[in-house]
Scaffold this motif. Structure first.
Motif, PDB file in Angstrom:
ATOM      1  N   THR A 183       0.844  -1.088   0.058  1.00  0.00           N
ATOM      2  CA  THR A 183       0.046   0.051  -0.025  1.00  0.00           C
ATOM      3  C   THR A 183       0.810   1.324   0.200  1.00  0.00           C
ATOM      4  O   THR A 183       1.664   1.352   0.987  1.00  0.00           O
ATOM      5  CB  THR A 183      -0.913  -0.129   1.399  1.00  0.00           C
ATOM      6  OG1 THR A 183      -1.786  -1.115   1.261  1.00  0.00           O
ATOM      7  CG2 THR A 183      -1.751   1.016   1.234  1.00  0.00           C
ATOM      8  N   LEU A 206      -6.524  -0.447   2.693  1.00  0.00           N
ATOM      9  CA  LEU A 206      -7.785  -1.491   2.314  1.00  0.00           C
ATOM     10  C   LEU A 206      -8.733  -1.705   3.450  1.00  0.00           C
ATOM     11  O   LEU A 206     -10.007  -2.358   2.938  1.00  0.00           O
ATOM     12  CB  LEU A 206      -7.143  -2.746   1.723  1.00  0.00           C
ATOM     13  CG  LEU A 206      -6.536  -2.928   0.377  1.00  0.00           C
ATOM     14  CD1 LEU A 206      -5.664  -3.919   0.191  1.00  0.00           C
ATOM     15  CD2 LEU A 206      -7.331  -2.460  -0.691  1.00  0.00           C
ATOM     16  N   LEU A 242     -11.971  -0.048   2.392  1.00  0.00           N
ATOM     17  CA  LEU A 242     -12.857  -0.247   1.217  1.00  0.00           C
ATOM     18  C   LEU A 242     -13.995  -0.527   1.703  1.00  0.00           C
ATOM     19  O   LEU A 242     -14.367  -1.908   1.603  1.00  0.00           O
ATOM     20  CB  LEU A 242     -11.961  -1.496   0.625  1.00  0.00           C
ATOM     21  CG  LEU A 242     -12.489  -1.529  -0.884  1.00  0.00           C
ATOM     22  CD1 LEU A 242     -12.180  -0.265  -1.808  1.00  0.00           C
ATOM     23  CD2 LEU A 242     -11.735  -2.614  -1.690  1.00  0.00           C
ATOM     24  N   SER A 292     -16.633   3.415  -1.980  1.00  0.00           N
ATOM     25  CA  SER A 292     -15.123   3.589  -2.051  1.00  0.00           C
ATOM     26  C   SER A 292     -14.634   2.987  -2.931  1.00  0.00           C
ATOM     27  O   SER A 292     -15.188   1.997  -3.686  1.00  0.00           O
ATOM     28  CB  SER A 292     -14.452   3.340  -0.685  1.00  0.00           C
ATOM     29  OG  SER A 292     -14.939   1.910  -0.568  1.00  0.00           O
ATOM     30  N   ALA A 309     -10.446   1.261  -4.391  1.00  0.00           N
ATOM     31  CA  ALA A 309      -9.056   1.329  -4.283  1.00  0.00           C
ATOM     32  C   ALA A 309      -8.262   1.114  -5.607  1.00  0.00           C
ATOM     33  O   ALA A 309      -9.111   0.058  -6.362  1.00  0.00           O
ATOM     34  CB  ALA A 309      -8.369   0.066  -3.226  1.00  0.00           C
ATOM     35  N   VAL A 348      -5.518   9.739  -2.346  1.00  0.00           N
ATOM     36  CA  VAL A 348      -6.248   9.382  -1.467  1.00  0.00           C
ATOM     37  C   VAL A 348      -7.244  10.387  -0.856  1.00  0.00           C
ATOM     38  O   VAL A 348      -6.826  11.446  -0.612  1.00  0.00           O
ATOM     39  CB  VAL A 348      -5.572   8.700  -0.212  1.00  0.00           C
ATOM     40  CG1 VAL A 348      -6.511   8.358   0.862  1.00  0.00           C
ATOM     41  CG2 VAL A 348      -4.932   7.355  -0.856  1.00  0.00           C
ATOM     42  N   VAL A 377     -11.470   7.622  -3.177  1.00  0.00           N
ATOM     43  CA  VAL A 377     -10.282   6.688  -3.218  1.00  0.00           C
ATOM     44  C   VAL A 377      -9.631   6.580  -1.870  1.00  0.00           C
ATOM     45  O   VAL A 377      -9.630   7.550  -1.123  1.00  0.00           O
ATOM     46  CB  VAL A 377      -9.324   7.453  -4.090  1.00  0.00           C
ATOM     47  CG1 VAL A 377      -8.062   6.845  -4.125  1.00  0.00           C
ATOM     48  CG2 VAL A 377      -9.763   7.761  -5.318  1.00  0.00           C
ATOM     49  N   ALA A 437      -7.438   3.995  -0.994  1.00  0.00           N
ATOM     50  CA  ALA A 437      -6.018   3.220  -0.962  1.00  0.00           C
ATOM     51  C   ALA A 437      -5.530   3.045  -2.548  1.00  0.00           C
ATOM     52  O   ALA A 437      -6.150   2.963  -3.400  1.00  0.00           O
ATOM     53  CB  ALA A 437      -6.296   1.831  -0.429  1.00  0.00           C
TER      54      ALA A 437
END
Length: 652
Positions: A400, A405, A408, A412, A414, A427, A445, A447
């Motif tokens: 990451t 995560l 999430l 949302s 990732a 992010v 966003v 991740a």
């Protein structure tokens, strides 16, 4: 005009005498037009269609790359075949020059013959193309690479384009050879032997260097990914890297093929070093024939080189990218097991319930979906996404770069670090998107991660898209960890296949591996079949043009067995030379693919080492050698039934 019209009877007589050469040119162009036309029909029909099987390759991309590969091989063979047919007429050209024909008249004669043959072949190819296209469409459907009901719709456009391109290439190839033929000195009509002079022309040097320079430049650009390339989603997406690598490799194959006149003579000398020590004249004659007629040797070796070089390159690249994806995917797993359907592309609802009910178990399932216009930076574009149902961290240990995560959830998303960098996402940014059914959705966003090739670059929580998935909503795979060890037994009872994380991605029964091989066969198959036919065609043309040589050998004391032995040794020598060139180009293309893999896919310390697909290279070399032998020795044997004086063109 009057003088040029006098050449019409000459053209008619030439067509009748050298019918094998014109027939070979006709076959090459007919099949070339048919191949490109069939590919074009498939591409035009596939617009807007995609396969519902998430493990299958993109139909549009597959057919586009298949058309590109088919076009490359057919154009190369057609140009070479027509140039070879013209070059084989040097003695006749010299005779025409001796009786007063001007270089301009020679060029008009040759080009007129080529245009006549090309136009007839283009019509034949246009009739054959619509017959081949449905056959290939049915093959794609049978293997799950195209949706059920995929059929070919007739359109005149692809046929006209294929005909125009192939005829243009044929005439250009004939014109280049006609210019050289027009400079033939009349005194060469007295020569009984054909000895090539300068074969590597200035234009060929320029194109050969240009292709190899382009190969090196594009490899460097894809390895470093400068900002300009990162902005293009098709170029940047690592999922597309295998097919781009294949097109890059084609540049190297073409460059080395153009350098063949420089490389063939030293290779022939190297491969025939033991010949002077051997008893008998057959080997020496074959060696000297190959060295004296370099243009003929190169023309007959080119389709053999294409068969072996393309096979080694495509198979090697497919295996390398498959191993890299499997290695990368295993390294990214944190789950103990990967559960996939035994048959079909979706897990059953019962299997998922069993997995969810496992004691001490953690199950994360995935479903493929599509997202359009993500963030406004992909206006009009659609990208693949993965809907995750469960704890992402329990399934993967993804590096990451920013965010987490764990966030999430809800509306949302990732995304991969590379995708975010290409669109300057951070992010916390909110991105507008359209889901698979067209429903608009604004996502945050949460991740930026490094995603393996087994995952999409866009990860969404399943709850936010569940009501908007199209088609079968069952998961395609489940990632399971359990302390009870019951996962294999429970999943197997419901028709699912359970693979330990350490073994996932290995073996030919893996869905991703099957997809790779389907893609490889679809892209390589038509072009390879055409190249195999070109071996037969070119060898028969070469044998048909050497009847006078055979007669000379028989009149000077040689018997039929010696003539046939010489032809066979020459075929073996041609195939051996082409094999060496193919191994060289496969080594170069494999090294380039590994550089892309090690820089763009794998982490430092897990690089793949160079390894050539020797089984594929050996099988293709043996197949090419067998075809070369049969298509050269058999016509020679039939020709030797005539009297030597008749073969020499002497009437009694």
């Amino acid at each position: 005009m009057g003088k040029s019209s006098l050449l019409v009877p000459v053209a008619v007589a030439t067509l009748r005498k050298r019918w094998t050469g014109f027939a070979g040119s006709f076959v090459a162009l007919t099949l070339g037009v048919a191949l490109i036309a069939a590919s074009g029909l498939l591409v035009s029909t596939s617009a807007g269609l995609e396969n519902n099987d998430p493990t299958a390759p993109s139909l549009k991309k597959l057919l586009t790359f298949m058309a590109g590969m088919s076009g490359f091989v057919s154009l190369f063979v057609v140009a070479s075949t027509f140039a070879f047919a013209v070059a084989g007429r040097r003695r006749e050209t010299a005779l025409l020059r001796a009786v007063g024909a001007t270089p301009r008249q020679i060029r008009l004669l040759v080009i007129g013959e080529s245009v006549a043959v090309s136009l007839v072949a283009a019509v034949a190819g246009s009739l054959l193309g619509p017959v081949l296209a449905p056959l290939f469409a049915r093959w794609l459907v049978a293997r799950g690479a195209a949706p059920e009901g995929f059929t070919v719709e007739f359109s005149a456009g692809p046929l006209l384009i294929a005909s125009a391109v192939e005829v243009g290439v044929a005439v250009l190839g004939a014109y280049a050879a006609a210019r050289r033929a027009g400079r033939v000195r009349p005194v060469e009509a007295l020569n009984a032997a054909a000895v090539d002079g300068r074969v590597m022309t200035a234009g060929r040097w320029v194109w050969a260097v240009a292709y190899l320079a382009l190969f090196g430049t594009v490899v460097a650009l894809f390895a470093t990914m400068p900002p300009g390339i990162q902005q293009d989603p098709q170029l940047r997406d690592p999922q597309n890297l295998p097919v781009w690598a294949l097109l890059i490799d084609v540049m190297a194959i073409m460059g080395l093929a153009l350098f063949a006149p420089v490389l063939v003579p030293p290779l022939v000398r190297l491969l025939t070093l033991p010949v002077p020590l051997a008893a008998g004249a057959v080997g020496m004659l074959a060696r000297q024939n190959a060295l004296a007629a370099v243009r003929r040797t190169v023309s007959t070796a080119t389709p053999v080189f294409l068969v072996i070089g393309l096979t080694g390159t495509v198979v090697g690249s497919t295996l390398a990218f498959g191993e890299a994806r499997a290695q990368q995917s295993r390294a990214a797993l944190s789950a103990q097991y990967v559960v996939e359907p035994e048959d079909g592309s979706r897990l059953s609802a019962a299997a998922v319930r069993h997995l969810r009910d496992l004691p001490d178990g953690r199950t994360t399932t995935v479903r493929p979906t599509l997202v359009s216009d993500l963030g406004g930076g992909m206006t009009g574009g659609t990208v693949a996404a993965t809907a995750i149902d469960g704890d992402a961290a329990a399934a993967w240990k993804l590096k990451t770069e920013a965010g987490s995560l764990d966030a999430l959830k809800g509306a949302s998303v990732a995304v991969s670090s590379d995708l975010a960098a290409s669109h300057d996402w951070r992010v916390g940014d909110r991105l507008d998107a359209a889901l698979a059914d067209g429903t608009p959705l604004t996502v945050k966003v949460v991740a930026l991660v490094e995603t393996p090739l087994s995952l999409s670059e866009v990860l969404l929580p399943y709850a936010s898209v569940a009501a908007h998935l199209t088609g079968d909503k069952q998961p395609t795979a489940a990632f399971v960890s359990t302390g009870s060890g019951a996962a294999p037994a429970l999943a197997a009872a419901d028709g699912a296949k359970v693979t330990p994380a350490a073994e996932w991605g290995s073996g030919d029964d893996d869905p991703r591996a099957r997809s790779d091989w389907i893609t490889m066969i679809a892209i390589l198959g038509p072009a390879l079949l055409y190249a195999l036919i070109a071996i037969i065609n070119t060898m028969m043309m070469s044998t048909g043009d050497r009847l006078r040589d055979f007669a000379t050998l028989r009149l000077t004391g040689g018997n039929d067995r010696q003539v046939l032995s010489m032809v066979g040794v020459e075929a073996v020598l041609t195939a051996a030379t082409a094999t060496v060139l193919a191994v060289l180009v496969t080594t170069g293309t494999q090294a380039a693919s590994l550089m892309l893999i090690n820089r763009r896919v794998l982490d430092a310390g897990s690089a793949l080492s160079l390894s050539l697909p020797w089984t594929a290279i050996g099988a293709s070399a043996l197949a090419a050698l067998a075809l070369a032998l049969v298509s050269s020795v058999l016509p020679a044997r039939l020709a030797l039934r005539a009297r030597a004086l008749d073969l020499a063109g002497v009437r009694q």
